[in-house]
Design a protein around this motif. Structure first.
Motif, mmCIF file in Angstrom:
data_model
loop_
_atom_site.group_PDB
_atom_site.id
_atom_site.type_symbol
_atom_site.label_atom_id
_atom_site.label_comp_id
_atom_site.label_asym_id
_atom_site.label_seq_id
_atom_site.Cartn_x
_atom_site.Cartn_y
_atom_site.Cartn_z
ATOM 1 N N TYR A 38 56.639 23.611 33.344
ATOM 2 C CA TYR A 38 55.967 22.606 32.494
ATOM 3 C C TYR A 38 54.462 22.552 32.691
ATOM 4 N N VAL A 39 53.912 23.367 33.599
ATOM 5 C CA VAL A 39 52.514 23.211 34.027
ATOM 6 C C VAL A 39 51.527 23.087 32.867
ATOM 7 N N GLN A 40 51.750 23.839 31.795
ATOM 8 C CA GLN A 40 50.757 23.824 30.711
ATOM 9 C C GLN A 40 50.985 22.701 29.700
ATOM 10 N N ILE A 41 52.094 21.993 29.881
ATOM 11 C CA ILE A 41 52.388 20.883 28.955
ATOM 12 C C ILE A 41 51.812 19.595 29.560
ATOM 13 N N ARG A 42 50.504 19.587 29.777
ATOM 14 C CA ARG A 42 49.825 18.395 30.298
ATOM 15 C C ARG A 42 49.022 17.763 29.170
ATOM 16 N N PHE A 43 49.334 16.482 28.870
ATOM 17 C CA PHE A 43 48.594 15.810 27.795
ATOM 18 C C PHE A 43 47.833 14.589 28.287
ATOM 19 N N ALA A 44 47.827 14.356 29.601
ATOM 20 C CA ALA A 44 47.008 13.273 30.175
ATOM 21 C C ALA A 44 46.659 13.658 31.603
ATOM 22 N N GLY A 45 45.611 13.074 32.149
ATOM 23 C CA GLY A 45 45.213 13.351 33.528
ATOM 24 C C GLY A 45 44.612 14.739 33.682
ATOM 25 N N GLU A 46 44.354 15.091 34.939
ATOM 26 C CA GLU A 46 43.665 16.351 35.230
ATOM 27 C C GLU A 46 44.629 17.369 35.827
ATOM 28 N N PRO A 47 44.483 18.647 35.448
ATOM 29 C CA PRO A 47 45.333 19.688 36.052
ATOM 30 C C PRO A 47 45.091 19.798 37.563
ATOM 31 N N LEU A 48 46.120 20.121 38.285
ATOM 32 C CA LEU A 48 46.024 20.323 39.731
ATOM 33 C C LEU A 48 46.238 21.801 40.035
ATOM 34 N N PRO A 49 45.675 22.298 41.130
ATOM 35 C CA PRO A 49 45.942 23.700 41.493
ATOM 36 C C PRO A 49 47.421 23.888 41.864
ATOM 37 N N THR A 50 47.940 25.049 41.556
ATOM 38 C CA THR A 50 49.316 25.353 41.976
ATOM 39 C C THR A 50 49.330 25.602 43.487
ATOM 40 N N MET A 51 50.519 25.451 44.078
ATOM 41 C CA MET A 51 50.624 25.802 45.503
ATOM 42 C C MET A 51 50.423 27.295 45.692
ATOM 43 N N LEU A 52 50.802 28.084 44.692
ATOM 44 C CA LEU A 52 50.538 29.527 44.733
ATOM 45 C C LEU A 52 49.051 29.790 44.942
ATOM 46 N N GLU A 53 48.198 29.045 44.221
ATOM 47 C CA GLU A 53 46.747 29.198 44.383
ATOM 48 C C GLU A 53 46.291 28.684 45.753
ATOM 49 N N LEU A 54 46.783 27.497 46.112
ATOM 50 C CA LEU A 54 46.346 26.880 47.371
ATOM 51 C C LEU A 54 46.752 27.724 48.582
ATOM 52 N N ASP A 55 47.812 28.491 48.420
ATOM 53 C CA ASP A 55 48.304 29.334 49.522
ATOM 54 C C ASP A 55 47.367 30.510 49.806
ATOM 55 N N GLU A 56 46.547 30.833 48.840
ATOM 56 C CA GLU A 56 45.524 31.886 48.982
ATOM 57 C C GLU A 56 46.078 33.195 49.548
ATOM 58 N N GLY A 57 47.225 33.597 49.007
ATOM 59 C CA GLY A 57 47.752 34.926 49.346
ATOM 60 C C GLY A 57 48.453 35.035 50.677
ATOM 61 N N ARG A 58 48.742 33.911 51.332
ATOM 62 C CA ARG A 58 49.447 34.000 52.623
ATOM 63 C C ARG A 58 50.925 34.337 52.457
ATOM 64 N N GLY A 59 51.420 34.276 51.203
ATOM 65 C CA GLY A 59 52.806 34.706 50.974
ATOM 66 C C GLY A 59 53.847 33.641 51.268
ATOM 67 N N ARG A 60 53.419 32.380 51.317
ATOM 68 C CA ARG A 60 54.358 31.284 51.577
ATOM 69 C C ARG A 60 55.060 30.796 50.313
ATOM 70 N N VAL A 61 54.530 31.211 49.141
ATOM 71 C CA VAL A 61 54.989 30.626 47.871
ATOM 72 C C VAL A 61 55.574 31.698 46.968
ATOM 73 N N VAL A 62 56.738 31.385 46.388
ATOM 74 C CA VAL A 62 57.203 32.182 45.261
ATOM 75 C C VAL A 62 57.220 31.237 44.060
ATOM 76 N N TYR A 63 56.603 31.697 42.991
ATOM 77 C CA TYR A 63 56.303 30.854 41.837
ATOM 78 C C TYR A 63 57.111 31.354 40.640
ATOM 79 N N ALA A 64 57.693 30.434 39.869
ATOM 80 C CA ALA A 64 58.420 30.833 38.655
ATOM 81 C C ALA A 64 57.937 29.986 37.487
ATOM 82 N N SER A 65 57.767 30.610 36.346
ATOM 83 C CA SER A 65 57.428 29.849 35.143
ATOM 84 C C SER A 65 58.007 30.557 33.922
#
Lengths: 364, 364
Positions: free
Chosen positions: A178-205
């Motif tokens: 649902y990440v792109q279906i934002r119609f109010a408020g501000e977008p937040l960084p994904t945990m995938l981004e915040l992880d900065e390549g450490r490999g802790r996150v697997v992301y599905a969309s």
């Protein structure tokens, strides 16, 4: 609108008026003109290569970290097959998506629900479990406009969750359709981004909410090694996902259709949420809810003593339906319901809520 | 043609010149015009309902006996998940499709290969095994233009196989993707037809060879009870298969595209087989083969002493490739190879065979 027309707050699917049918027609024509071999050949299990490249660029990762699937449910299924070990604990949100619960239980995971608040999963409850010795394989989290609750994980909690994942060595399964279906408020960084390549996150969309469900295009982003393992599973299951649909979606995206479609969807859903909140305040003044900033769903808590198992048939008799909160929980939730506003037109909403109120009154 | 251009007899895929790209463009446009909701909504795991209905009519069965999948490999995977019991015997042809072998072994089936002759599986060898006490769960048979051998099961053997299935209580898994790619000889009834609704046969086929592989549309036909079980698996795996691609394939079929496409493919493949046979007779006079009456593949037996594990790298050095016969067998087949003529143009064939002959000569 006739009384006999069922108003459904049940299905997490877009109404056809917010799907760009003519844009998809043009994209199909262009995809078959520009790359007939790619769109109509077997391809490989990584998906349509230009779409994979587009997604890698969007997420700022290497192409080897992306695999495009037949919808994100299929992506979840491959990841569960890869990650779940029978009897081993996995963390889920309470409540969470019913198909996630089913998929985990079918694979004999030891499912451990952690409370969900308006700002996301209770990370300190999770920290307590981890301190107490729980060692989950992964934590499944729907960070944005959660299904079924509509809640969004705060930035502070995203950071804390990553710290816990690092400290206690588990994977974060960031399930984010649902990440792109934002119609109010501000977008937040994904945990995938915040992880900065450490490999802790697997992301599905997925493109189900931004383009259309029927194209069945989802994807995963994760450590290259995990993606390579999923690729083997995918090859052995279906050789390749739908190259034709993926080529059309790719063309739709690069021709600007995706951005246009997101704008259409978000404008319509913002209006529907407003109408739904107004109707609930008017017809069900004792109901508790938080207006979502995006996504498809709103979680509604009804007054003490209400049993949704009785409310649902009374509602359906009156031409309105929803999903019982109990469907998203291993236990509890008897006075909660999930209202999906993605599939109803704005002009149906007040009538639908009024029917719900009638149904509730009939139980008193 | 330059010497550096690889001529591939390896891949069982159509060359793009025999895919009706413009017909598919028209079908995509028509599908999105006539049924945008059906083509772009979630749908259900049974597949696109009009395509299911079309297939039920074509096979003369009830709609409840049909389920449309993301390609027939996915159909096979669901059926194997449903039917294979670890450690229990299943019959396959020797040789058979390498992915079939892999899928069965991954599910811990006790794989029992039975010899394949030019007129299909050796039913008397199978009868002997059954008399000896073997009780297979099912027999997997590719009846028409078998992969990898190109052979076709005779009518007498089809009937005998059904008798054995009835007598010894096993299922016939009739894997039939090539049935419509017949360019010589007379069509034979399917075992599904010959079974006359007794429920001994589960049938799988695909549009990969008649429309295009990239649309990934396959299907199963079987007893309604089995199909209902597969439907549950499919729902839990991906909610629904690709509605968009299935709507386009349906439109392509009902608008006459399928029949036109089959005519195009068959005319082209008949020419390629003739060219391939002529080239083999000229350049590899000691090779043994039977000209197929349809399908994509020809099985070639090379003279005593040849080892295809050595021939393949020598061939690839000379710009031609194929699949080693050993890939389709649990053991043996060292002097056999599978030549796919579906993906090569007629004008590449003689050069490809000449390169193969050079490679073979280099080993002497």
């Amino acid at each position: 609108m006739t009384a006999s027309e069922l108003i459904s707050f049940a299905r997490g699917a877009p109404s056809l008026d917010i799907v760009d049918v003519s844009g998809l027609k043009a994209a199909a024509d262009a995809a078959l003109t520009n790359d007939p071999g790619g769109a109509l050949g077997y391809g490989t299990a990584i998906g349509y290569p230009p779409l994979r490249k587009y997604l890698a660029e969007r997420h700022g990762v290497a192409e080897e970290q992306v695999l495009v699937t037949n919808g994100s449910m299929q992506a979840d299924a491959f990841l569960f097959d890869e990650l779940v070990k029978p009897g081993q604990p996995v963390i889920v949100e309470r409540p969470t998506y019913d198909r996630t619960l089913l998929g985990l239980r079918q694979r004999d995971a030891d499912v451990r629900p952690v409370s969900l608040a308006v700002d996301g999963i209770d990370v300190e409850e999770l920290a307590g479990l981890l301190e107490g010795g729980l060692r989950p394989t992964f934590a499944h989290v729907i960070p944005n406009f959660q299904n079924p609750a509509g809640y969004t994980l705060s930035l502070a909690k995203r950071t804390r969750l990553l710290e816990l994942a690092e400290q206690y060595d588990f994977v974060i399964f960031e399930d984010d359709p649902y990440v792109q279906i934002r119609f109010a408020g501000e977008p937040l960084p994904t945990m995938l981004e915040l992880d900065e390549g450490r490999g802790r996150v697997v992301y599905a969309s997925s493109f189900s909410k931004t383009v259309a469900p029927g194209v069945r295009v989802g994807y995963i982003v994760g450590p290259a090694e995990l993606v390579a393992k999923v690729r083997v599973r995918a090859t052995n299951t279906y050789i390749s996902p739908n190259m034709f649909a993926q080529a059309v979606v790719h063309r739709f995206c690069v021709d600007g259709g995706l951005e246009r479609s997101i704008a259409t969807v978000n404008a319509a859903l913002a209006e529907r949420v407003q109408t739904l909140c107004d109707a609930l305040s008017k017809h069900l003044p004792d109901a508790k809810f938080t207006a979502p900033e995006g996504g498809y769903f709103m979680w509604v808590e009804l007054p003490e003593g209400v049993d949704v198992a009785k409310l649902l048939p009374a509602a359906e008799e009156r031409g309105v339906t929803f999903v019982k909160g109990t469907d998203f929980l291993l236990d509890g939730g008897e006075r909660t319901m999930r209202l999906a506003y993605s599939g109803v037109r704005a002009d149906q909403i007040e009538e639908g809520v009024s029917r719900l109120a009638d149904a509730l009154a009939s139980l008193a």
